[in-house]
Write an enzyme that holds these catalytic residues in place. Structure first.
Site, mmCIF file in Angstrom:
data_model
loop_
_atom_site.group_PDB
_atom_site.id
_atom_site.type_symbol
_atom_site.label_atom_id
_atom_site.label_comp_id
_atom_site.label_asym_id
_atom_site.label_seq_id
_atom_site.Cartn_x
_atom_site.Cartn_y
_atom_site.Cartn_z
ATOM 1 C CG HIS A 1 -3.516 -3.198 3.326
ATOM 2 N ND1 HIS A 1 -2.488 -2.963 4.053
ATOM 3 C CD2 HIS A 1 -4.196 -2.062 2.634
ATOM 4 C CE1 HIS A 1 -2.335 -1.586 4.532
ATOM 5 N NE2 HIS A 1 -3.146 -1.474 3.574
ATOM 6 C CB CYS B 1 -0.804 0.241 1.236
ATOM 7 S SG CYS B 1 -2.304 1.086 0.908
ATOM 8 C CD GLU C 1 -0.975 -6.310 4.918
ATOM 9 O OE1 GLU C 1 -1.012 -6.385 4.068
ATOM 10 O OE2 GLU C 1 -1.484 -4.854 5.355
HETATM 11 N N1 GLN Z 1 -1.496 6.511 2.787
HETATM 12 C C1 GLN Z 1 -1.489 6.112 1.508
HETATM 13 C C2 GLN Z 1 -3.202 6.397 1.057
HETATM 14 O O1 GLN Z 1 -4.024 6.963 1.621
HETATM 15 C C3 GLN Z 1 -1.915 4.782 2.250
HETATM 16 C C4 GLN Z 1 -2.594 4.474 3.220
HETATM 17 C C5 GLN Z 1 -2.461 2.876 3.453
HETATM 18 O O2 GLN Z 1 -0.802 2.746 3.270
HETATM 19 N N2 GLN Z 1 -3.072 2.115 4.090
HETATM 20 O O3 GLN Z 1 -3.091 6.399 0.061
#
Ligand code: GLN
Length: 512
Positions: free
Chosen positions: A472, A346, A474
Site C-alpha cells: 500500500h 494490493c 499510498e
Molecule cells: N483481500 C486481499 C488479501 O487479503 C487484498 C487485501 C488488500 O487489498 N488490502 O490479500
C-alpha cells in the site's frame, strides 16, 4: 500524536471501510484509524501502533491484567483501572525526545462510550500540573440560511456537557462554513468562559492543506503555547515549508482524470490515502486531479470501454471479499488493452494478475482463493503461514516489508532504487506455482521479497503504465514528497491527457 477511539473493536482492522473509512497502516503494522494518516501527512513523521487506542484495546489489557492477578484482591472498575490504562497509553508516547503529546478523542462529548476517556483526560491535568495541559474543544457553529445567522447554541451546549464532566476548555475551535466575526467570538467567550483569544474560527478551507495556515492566522499556535508556557521566542513558528505545500496546491491546475474502480465508491473516505497520494502527485506535476468513482459492480454492464477511454489514468485500490471482483477484472482487461495507465494496489495487483492469467496466459477460470476456492487455477492463494489462521483481527501480513526490484525494470526506474520498503495489509499472495507461466506470457514480476518467494510488484513491458504492487504505497506519500508510483502514474496519465507519447522521466532528476 495520539488518537483515542471510543469504539469497542480492538482496532479498526475488522471494520467495514464502507462505513468507517480506510484502515491506515503504520510501519510497525498497526491497523489504525484514518486520522493517523492525516497526522503523518501533516507532521511528516512516521507514527506507530501506540498512537491509536480504542476502548476495546483498553479493556482487553485491563482484563488480561485482571486474569494475570495484577489487581489481586481488588474490584476492577472504570475509575481508576480503565482511566489509569487510558492515561498510561498517553504517557507511553512521551519518550525523551517528545515535548508535547497531542491527543485527539474521537466522537462527541455526551456519547456514552466517551465518558472514560473524558474522565481520564480530566484527571490528567491534575496528574501532570495545570500548566502542562491545554484542553482544545472542537464545536460546530452552524449557519442558518433562512435567517442569515450563525448559531452559538450547539457550542454552548457542548461546553456545558463538557463542564458537567469537570473539564473547562482552554480553547474553543469553532468549525463553520463561514468566518466567525469578532462579536460572535465575544459572545462565545462570555457564555463559555474562555478568553477571546481562545475562541478560534476554523472556517472551511479550499483544501485541507490550508488548515494549518488558517489556524496560525487565527493565533491558535501562539495561544496554545501561552497556555503550555512554551516560550515562542525560543521556538518561533515557522510554516515556510508548509506554505510552499499550500502554494503547490494552489498551482495545481492542469486537469487530469483518474478513475478509481472499487466497491466502496459511495464512501470516498474508504480510499482516503489513495486519494491524498494521487493529489500529492498532482501537486508535483501542477495537476488538479478529478476523481471518477467507478462502482466495480457496474462494469462492464453499465460502465464500458467507452467510459474508460475518457479517463487519463486508473487506480484499482485495495479491498476484501468477492463483491465487485469480476467488474474489477473487466476494468483491468479494458485498461490493459486500451493502454490506459493503471496502478493496482494490493487487491489491485491480485486483480491484474488474475486478468492476465485468464486472458493472456490461457489459464481459464483463474481466480484467488479468497473469491473462489474451487477455481481451476488459484493464481492468488494463501501462503503456508496463513493456512489455518482462524482469527480475523491482526493476523494478516502487516506493516513494512522490503522488496528487491529487478535491475532496469520500470519500477526500479520509478523508485530510483532496487531495494524498497512498503507497508502491507493482506492475507493472499501471488501463487509462485503460476509465476513462470504468467511471466512467459509477458507479465513481469519485477519486485520480489528478499527470499524470492513472494511477488511484490508486477509490470507490463510495452504498456504505458501497467504497474501493480502487493503493498500500500499510498500510506507513505506526503504532500511535499509524493510517492514515486503515484507520481509516475500521473506522468503517464498527463501524457495521455495531453495526447503525448508515453515515456518515463529520469528519476535522478527528481528530488525526493
Ligand atoms: N483481500 C486481499 C488479501 O487479503 C487484498 C487485501 C488488500 O487489498 N488490502 O490479500
Amino acid at each position: 500524536m495520539c488518537k483515542l477511539d471510543p469504539y469497542i473493536n480492538v482496532d479498526p482492522g475488522t471494520m467495514n471501510p464502507g462505513e468507517h473509512g480506510e484502515v491506515f497502516v503504520t510501519e510497525d503494522g498497526g491497523e489504525t484509524d484514518l486520522d493517523l494518516g492525516h497526522y503523518e501527512r501533516f507532521i511528516d513523521e512516521n507514527l506507530n501502533r501506540n498512537s491509536n487506542t480504542t476502548t476495546g484495546s483498553i479493556y482487553s489489557s485491563v482484563i488480561e491484567k485482571e486474569r494475570r492477578g495484577d489487581y489481586l484482591g481488588r474490584t476492577v472498575q472504570v475509575i481508576p483501572h480503565v482511566t489509569d490504562e487510558i492515561k498510561g497509553r498517553i504517557r507511553r508516547l512521551a519518550s525523551d525526545d517528545i515535548d508535547v503529546v497531542i491527543v485527539e478523542i474521537g466522537g462527541t462529548v455526551g456519547d456514552i462510550e466517551i465518558v472514560p476517556f473524558v474522565e481520564a483526560i480530566r484527571q490528567f491535568r491534575r496528574d501532570v500540573g495545570r500548566d502542562n495541559v491545554c484542553y482544545v474543544h472542537l464545536t460546530l457553529v452552524p449557519y442558518l440560511a433562512p435567517s442569515g445567522e450563525q448559531k452559538t447554541k450547539p457550542t454552548q451546549h457542548s461546553v456545558t456537557e463538557l463542564r458537567s464532566r469537570g473539564i473547562q476548555p482552554d480553547v474553543i475551535v469553532c468549525r463553520s462554513d463561514r468566518f466567525i466575526e469578532e462579536d460572535m467570538k465575544r459572545k462565545i467567550s462570555l457564555l463559555c468562559d474562555v478568553p477571546i483569544e481562545g475562541v478560534v474560527s476554523a472556517v472551511d478551507a479550499a483544501s485541507i492543506y490550508e488548515i494549518p495556515r488558517v489556524l496560525l492566522e487565527e493565533g491558535l499556535d501562539t495561544y496554545v503555547c501561552e497556555i503550555l508556557k512554551i516560550d515562542l521566542n525560543d521556538h518561533p513558528v515557522d510554516l515556510s515549508q508548509w506554505l510552499s505545500v499550500i502554494e503547490s496546491v494552489e498551482n495545481a491546475t492542469k486537469p487530469v482524470k483518474i478513475g478509481i474502480v472499487g466497491k466502496y465508491v459511495d464512501m470516498s473516505d474508504a480510499y482516503l490515502s489513495v486519494v491524498e497520494a494521487t493529489r500529492h502527485a498532482g501537486f508535483f506535476h501542477g495537476a488538479k486531479v478529478s476523481f471518477v468513482w467507478i462502482d466495480a459492480e457496474m462494469v462492464p454492464s453499465e460502465i464500458s470501454e467507452r467510459d474508460f477511454a475518457e479517463l487519463d489514468g486508473m487506480i484499482i485500490p485495495g479491498g476484501f471479499g468477492e463483491r465487485g471482483i469480476e467488474g474489477m477484472i473487466s476494468a483491468a482487461q479494458i485498461a490493459r488493452t486500451i493502454g490506459l495507465p493503471t496502478l493496482g494496489i494490493c487487491l489491485g495487483l491480485q486483480v491484474m494478475s488474475i486478468e492476465y492469467a485468464r486472458h493472456a496466459a490461457g489459464l481459464e477460470g483463474a481466480n484467488s482463493r479468497e473469491f473462489n476456492s474451487t477455481a481451476p487455477h488459484l493464481v492468488i492463494d494463501l501462503m503456508d503461514d496463513q493456512v489455518g489462521v482462524v482469527n480475523k483481527g491482526g493476523t494478516m501480513r502487516l506493516g513494512a516489508y522490503p522488496a528487491m526490484l529487478t535491475e532496469d525494470s520500470q519500477v526500479a526506474e520509478i523508485y530510483g532504487a532496487t531495494v524498497v520498503s512498503e507497508r502491507h495489509r493482506h492475507r493472499y499472495e501471488f501463487n509462485p506455482r503460476y509465476r513462470a507461466r504468467i511471466e512467459e506470457a509477458g507479465l513481469a514480476c519485477s519486485g520480489n521479497s528478499p527470499d524470492g518467494r513472494l511477488v511484490e510488484f508486477i509490470e507490463l513491458p510495452g504498456h504505458p503504465f501497467w504497474v501493480g504492487t502487493q503493498a500500500h504505497p499510498e500510506f507513505k506519500s506526503r504532500p511535499e514528497r509524493p510517492h514515486p508510483l503515484f507520481r509516475e502514474l500521473l506522468t503517464a496519465s498527463l501524457e495521455r491527457a495531453e495526447g503525448r507519447a508515453p515515456h518515463l522521466i529520469d528519476p535522478q532528476s527528481i528530488d525526493h
